[in-house]
Design a protein around this motif. Structure first.
Motif, PDB file in Angstrom:
ATOM      1  N   TYR A   2       7.388  -3.061   0.914  1.00 59.19           N
ATOM      2  CA  TYR A   2       8.336  -4.107   1.342  1.00 59.19           C
ATOM      3  C   TYR A   2       8.445  -5.194   0.283  1.00 59.19           C
ATOM      4  CZ  TYR A   2      10.492  -7.758   4.155  1.00 59.19           C
ATOM      5  OH  TYR A   2      11.323  -8.729   4.615  1.00 59.19           O
TER       6      TYR A   2
ATOM      7  N   GLY B 205       3.508  -2.931   3.586  1.00 59.65           N
ATOM      8  CA  GLY B 205       3.605  -4.276   3.033  1.00 59.65           C
ATOM      9  C   GLY B 205       3.844  -4.265   1.537  1.00 59.65           C
TER      10      GLY B 205
ATOM     11  N   CYS C 218      -0.103   0.062   7.277  1.00 57.05           N
ATOM     12  CA  CYS C 218       0.425  -1.309   7.232  1.00 57.05           C
ATOM     13  C   CYS C 218       0.358  -1.881   5.824  1.00 57.05           C
ATOM     14  CB  CYS C 218      -0.348  -2.205   8.203  1.00 57.05           C
ATOM     15  SG  CYS C 218       0.002  -1.855   9.935  1.00 57.05           S
TER      16      CYS C 218
END
Length: 80
Positions: free
Chosen positions: A74, A71, A67
Motif C-alpha cells: 500500500y 501495508g 497485514c
C-alpha cells in the motif's frame, strides 16, 4: 568394505480384493451394539478445543504477515 546383508524380499499375495473392499469393516454406529463407549460432550469439547488452541498462534502469525505485506504494498503504490 563391510559385508552387506541381503534385503528380505517382500512377497505380495493377490487375494482378488480391491483396496476399496470394505465388506469386512463394520461401523460401531451401524452394527447396533449399544455397549460401545462414546465420549461425553465435555470430553469431545476438550479434545476440540485443544486442537483449536494449537492452530491459534500460527493463524495469528499468518494474518500478521499478510497485514505487513499489504501495508508495504500500500505504501509503495500510494507513493508512486
Amino acid at each position: 568394505m563391510g559385508i552387506r546383508k541381503k534385503k528380505e524380499k517382500v512377497v505380495y499375495i493377490d487375494d482378488g480384493r480391491s483396496l476399496a473392499d470394505m465388506s469386512g469393516v463394520s461401523s460401531p454406529g451401524l452394527s447396533g451394539k449399544s455397549g460401545q463407549y462414546r465420549a461425553s460432550f465435555k470430553e469431545q469439547w476438550q479434545t476440540y478445543w485443544s486442537a483449536v488452541k494449537m492452530t491459534v498462534k500460527p493463524m495469528l502469525l499468518v494474518i500478521a504477515a499478510l497485514c505487513v505485506a499489504y501495508g508495504i504494498l500500500y505504501l509503495l503504490f500510494s507513493l508512486a
